[in-house]
Every structure is written in C-alpha cells, then in structure tokens.
Scaffold this active site. Structure first.
Site, PDB file in Angstrom:
ATOM      1  N   LYS A   1       0.836  -0.933   0.189  1.00  0.00           N
ATOM      2  CA  LYS A   1       0.157   0.011   0.418  1.00  0.00           C
ATOM      3  C   LYS A   1       0.826   1.283  -0.027  1.00  0.00           C
ATOM      4  CE  LYS A   1       0.026  -1.035   4.439  1.00  0.00           C
ATOM      5  NZ  LYS A   1      -0.485  -2.065   5.555  1.00  0.00           N
TER       6      LYS A   1
ATOM      7  N   GLU B   1      -5.541  -5.095  -5.568  1.00  0.00           N
ATOM      8  CA  GLU B   1      -6.381  -5.653  -5.149  1.00  0.00           C
ATOM      9  C   GLU B   1      -5.996  -6.109  -3.647  1.00  0.00           C
ATOM     10  OE1 GLU B   1     -10.471  -5.510  -6.205  1.00  0.00           O
ATOM     11  OE2 GLU B   1      -9.537  -5.279  -4.031  1.00  0.00           O
TER      12      GLU B   1
ATOM     13  N   GLU C   1       1.716  -4.897  15.081  1.00  0.00           N
ATOM     14  CA  GLU C   1       3.116  -5.098  14.975  1.00  0.00           C
ATOM     15  C   GLU C   1       3.875  -4.122  16.365  1.00  0.00           C
ATOM     16  OE1 GLU C   1       4.074  -5.040  11.865  1.00  0.00           O
ATOM     17  OE2 GLU C   1       2.122  -4.722  10.876  1.00  0.00           O
TER      18      GLU C   1
ATOM     19  N   ASP D   1      -1.443   4.427   8.202  1.00  0.00           N
ATOM     20  CA  ASP D   1      -1.903   3.105   7.310  1.00  0.00           C
ATOM     21  C   ASP D   1      -2.915   2.636   6.409  1.00  0.00           C
ATOM     22  OD1 ASP D   1      -1.448  -0.578   6.721  1.00  0.00           O
ATOM     23  OD2 ASP D   1      -3.449   0.097   7.256  1.00  0.00           O
TER      24      ASP D   1
ATOM     25  N   LYS E   1      -4.131   3.361   2.695  1.00  0.00           N
ATOM     26  CA  LYS E   1      -5.179   3.580   1.562  1.00  0.00           C
ATOM     27  C   LYS E   1      -6.363   4.211   1.389  1.00  0.00           C
ATOM     28  CE  LYS E   1      -4.773  -1.075   4.965  1.00  0.00           C
ATOM     29  NZ  LYS E   1      -5.027  -1.624   6.524  1.00  0.00           N
TER      30      LYS E   1
HETATM   31  N1  HSE Z   1      -1.738  -2.941   9.738  1.00  0.00           N
HETATM   32  C1  HSE Z   1      -2.941  -3.559   8.978  1.00  0.00           C
HETATM   33  C2  HSE Z   1      -4.255  -3.354   9.718  1.00  0.00           C
HETATM   34  C3  HSE Z   1      -3.062  -4.773   7.835  1.00  0.00           C
HETATM   35  O1  HSE Z   1      -3.938  -3.586  11.008  1.00  0.00           O
HETATM   36  O2  HSE Z   1      -5.234  -3.508   9.027  1.00  0.00           O
HETATM   37  C4  HSE Z   1      -2.176  -4.663   6.454  1.00  0.00           C
HETATM   38  O3  HSE Z   1      -2.632  -3.806   5.915  1.00  0.00           O
END
Ligand code: HSE
Length: 433
Positions: A109, A133, A194, A205, A209
């Site tokens: 991503k 995708e 993580e 993140d 997206k």
């Molecule tokens: N770290 C992301 C989440 C997953 O917790 O949704 C990978 O995109």
C-alpha cells in the site's frame, strides 16, 4: 479446454508471501482446470535471513534464491509478485519488472499510495498490468469494484474502517472499558499489532489506503501527504463512556468526499451514531461504505488483513492477468487519473465536535466558554457538566457543537488555554452523522 501456463516470480517470503506461495503450489492444478490458466511459481527471491524461516523450509530449495541476478534471469517469469513491503527497494523492483516487460502484482500500500499513478502509467506504456487488489482491505474486493463495477457512478464519498489493528483496539476499549495502552498491549499479545505499531495507531496505514481508494474513486491523484491523519492514542475510557451516554461509538474512520470539484481526505477518530452500520463493525474487521450517485450506499466488509484473505486477492490478480496473457489480449490502461482536483486543507474542513474539558467550578465559566466559541462562529448543540471535585473546585464539561470550521475550532482551543478557569482541554473528537 486449452490450458496455458503462466510463470510467476515472487519477491519476499514473509507470512503473506509464504501463504501466496502455498496457494500457488497447492491450487495450481485446480486453478488451471477451473480457469484455463495455470500459474506456475518459478522462483522466489529471499534475503539470506529468510532462508531459516519455516515458510522457507517448506519450499523446494531450487525454488529459492538470494541472488538478484539469478531471480531476474529466471526464464519464463511473466508475472512478478512483490511482497517485500516498505517503499524501497520495493518501488525499484516494481519499476524494474515493468521495464523488463513483466506484469506486476503487489500488496504494497505504501508504494501504491505514493507512486501508484506513475507506476500505472509505466505499466500502461508497456501494455502491462499492475494488480494491487491486496493493498487495501486484504481479501475484500475493493480495487476491482472501483475500476469496473462502480465506474458509471459519480462517487460522492467513501467512509471506511480500513485498519484492523486500531479497530480491534477501539472495540476492546468500547466493550471492556479499558484505556488505550492496555488495549494496545492486548492487540500486541495476540499478534494483531506490530511490535512497532506506529503506522497503525497513528493512522498512517489507513491514510495510505484512503489515498489509494480516493485516487480511484475520484480519478484524481490523492497523495498520502494530502491525507490528514490523526491517531487513536489520546482516546481514553472516559471518552468512550461519554460517547455511549450520548449515543455514539468511536471509530478510526477514513473519509474521502468530493464536492464542488474539491476533494476532502482525512483519517481520524470519530464519534459515529451507535446504530450506524460502521459503528457496529468490531474487532479486526474492515468495512468500506461507498456512496455513489447511482448506486446509493454500497458496503464492503470482511477481513482486511492476514495471510489467508490477502493471498486470495493476490492470487486473483495473478489469475486475471494470466487470462489476458493466455488470450494474447492487448492490455488497456486499468485506470487513469484524468481529473485534477484540489484536496481541501484540513483547516477548512467543516464538521461537528465533541469537546471534554476540565474547568473551574465557579460562576460565569460556562458563559466564558460559550462566548469564546461564539466568537469563532461555533454554536453549541448540547453541554453536560459532571463530577464537581470538591477538593479542587474542578468540574468536567462535555460540549457537542454544531458544524464548525476546523480552523475556528483550533483557534477556540488556543483561546481556551488562555482562560484561567479552563484547567485542561482533556480531549476532542470530530463527529460524523
Ligand atoms: N496493519 C494493517 C491493519 C494490515 O491492521 O489493518 C495490513 O494492511
């Protein structure tokens, strides 16, 4: 039925890549029988440290190499799957594959959010596919619906829970009345977060997206740097108590809207009415609500991460590309960002606010607060005062505002800090209806 073999090279052998390798090997024959194309995994490029991992031990030794030249020179690699993650050297690997005339599939991503439009141009110039995708929402179909099924719509907005880790943490906080640190520790113990969870909990993140989805939906490049993001770490059990009392849930929401040829793109915690669809999406699940002018609201939900769902999206991209290779079909550009829309600065966003403050419990304080808000064109929708602490003469006040401009709200916060009667601005959360 003829069957066409398509050669696949895999970059990386982490958990997702290990699962993809397993699916490609175990389902190769079945996929060939069902789709007419058989993906054949021909080479995997790994780092020396990966050689001892369980997923590496499960592979035939000749399938793996630590040598880049050997990987790129492997005969018959039609499709390269990049699953090393991070920006570099993943970007350079994808560029190299496209320049060598190979199709690319990725779950990356960060690379797609930052460089997707340029990579798609490169792919189109070479008549090649770039499949991503798996980059958003794991196994939930999102990219293909935007590229194909929703294409006749003007997309008015996207409202998405697209980070499973933070949704798990917020669900625990809502259900068990625990604070952020405790919920995060639980998420880490269960392997959802993580060890360094910054990208998840700070909304980075989700911003990657959202940039990908907004670019597709509005056909205008939205860079991750243009997506405002704010994380969940300052939310407390107390905010959840007030949210419940007021009829709301709290979610980390990724919002992208299009109005008057301008785009709004932001990721931050929000109060959502507790009977709304998104407020009821709990745990590691993702959900994306798309508002199209023809379709109305369409929702997608499912597991947004993890090796099994992510491998589903990756292998589907491989099969789709393999079918075009087998058909000898020319590849039309999957997507072009033809519009040039401005992205509105966060300070110009208009939304409602929940504000929680600790104030001196003495005459005239509420009037001062109301005046400050009024001076900034902010109208109070409701206010509750609680918990006068006799020892400190402090009370807690919660204010819900009518729609206000972010710039004005921040200016009011600065002014509150100068009022001796305001002991603390404990928190604020934006509200979406
Ligand atoms: N770290 C992301 C989440 C997953 O917790 O949704 C990978 O995109």
């Amino acid at each position: 039925m003829t069957n066409h073999e398509v050669g696949v090279g895999l970059l990386g052998l982490g958990t997702i890549a290990g699962q993809v390798a397993r699916v490609l090997q175990e389902r190769s024959t079945a996929l060939g029988e069902q789709t007419g194309v058989t993906p054949v995994l021909r080479k995997i490029k790994v780092l020396p440290v990966d050689m001892n991992k369980p997923q590496a031990q499960a592979m035939a030794p000749g399938l793996m190499t630590t040598d880049e030249a050997e990987f790129w020179n492997t005969p018959g690699l039609d499709i390269i799957i990049e699953l090393i993650g991070g920006e570099h050297p993943a970007l350079e690997y994808q560029e190299k594959a496209l320049r060598m005339g190979k199709h690319v599939v990725t779950a990356n991503k960060e690379v797609i959010a930052k460089h997707g439009v340029a990579l798609m141009k490169l792919a189109a110039e070479g008549g090649l596919h770039l499949g991503y995708e798996a980059a958003v929402g794991g196994g939930i179909p999102l990219i293909a619906p935007f590229q194909r099924d929703l294409v006749a719509n003007k997309i008015n907005g996207i409202y998405a829970i697209i980070n499973g880790t933070t949704n798990y943490i917020l669900s625990r906080m809502a259900q068990e009345n625990v604070d952020f640190t405790e919920a995060l520790a639980q998420a880490q113990k269960l392997g959802y977060a993580e060890p360094n969870p910054r990208n998840d909990i700070e909304g980075i993140d989700a911003a990657y997206k959202l940039a990908i989805l907004a670019t597709l939906a509005f056909r205008s490049e939205v860079k991750p740097s243009q997506v405002f993001h704010e994380g969940i770490s300052r939310l407390t059990a107390r905010d959840f108590q007030y949210a419940r009392e007021l009829g709301y849930g709290i979610k980390l929401l990724a919002i992208a809207k299009q109005a008057n040829s301008q785009i709004e793109a932001r990721v931050h915690p929000v109060f959502l009415p507790c009977d709304s669809f998104l407020a009821k999406v709990n745990g590691v699940f993702n959900a994306v609500l798309v508002d199209g002018d023809l379709t109305g609201q369409v929702t997608f939900t499912g597991k947004g991460a993890g090796p099994l769902p992510t491998s589903s999206a990756i292998v589907a991209d491989v099969i789709r590309i393999a079918k075009d290779i087998a058909a000898g079909a020319a590849v039309p550009p999957a997507f072009e960002a033809r519009n040039k829309r401005d992205v509105i600065a966060m300070e110009d966003i208009i939304t409602r606010y929940y504000i929680r403050m600790s104030i001196a419990d003495q005459p005239g304080v509420l009037a001062q607060i109301a005046r400050t808000l009024g001076d900034h064109n902010i109208s109070i929708a409701s206010a509750i005062q609680k918990q006068a602490d006799a020892s400190t003469f402090a009370a807690e006040i919660v204010i819900m505002t009518h729609p206000a401009r972010e710039k004005e709200m921040q200016a009011a916060f600065s002014e509150f800090k100068t009022l001796p009667a305001v002991k603390e601005i404990s928190n604020f959360v934006r509200v979406e209806e």
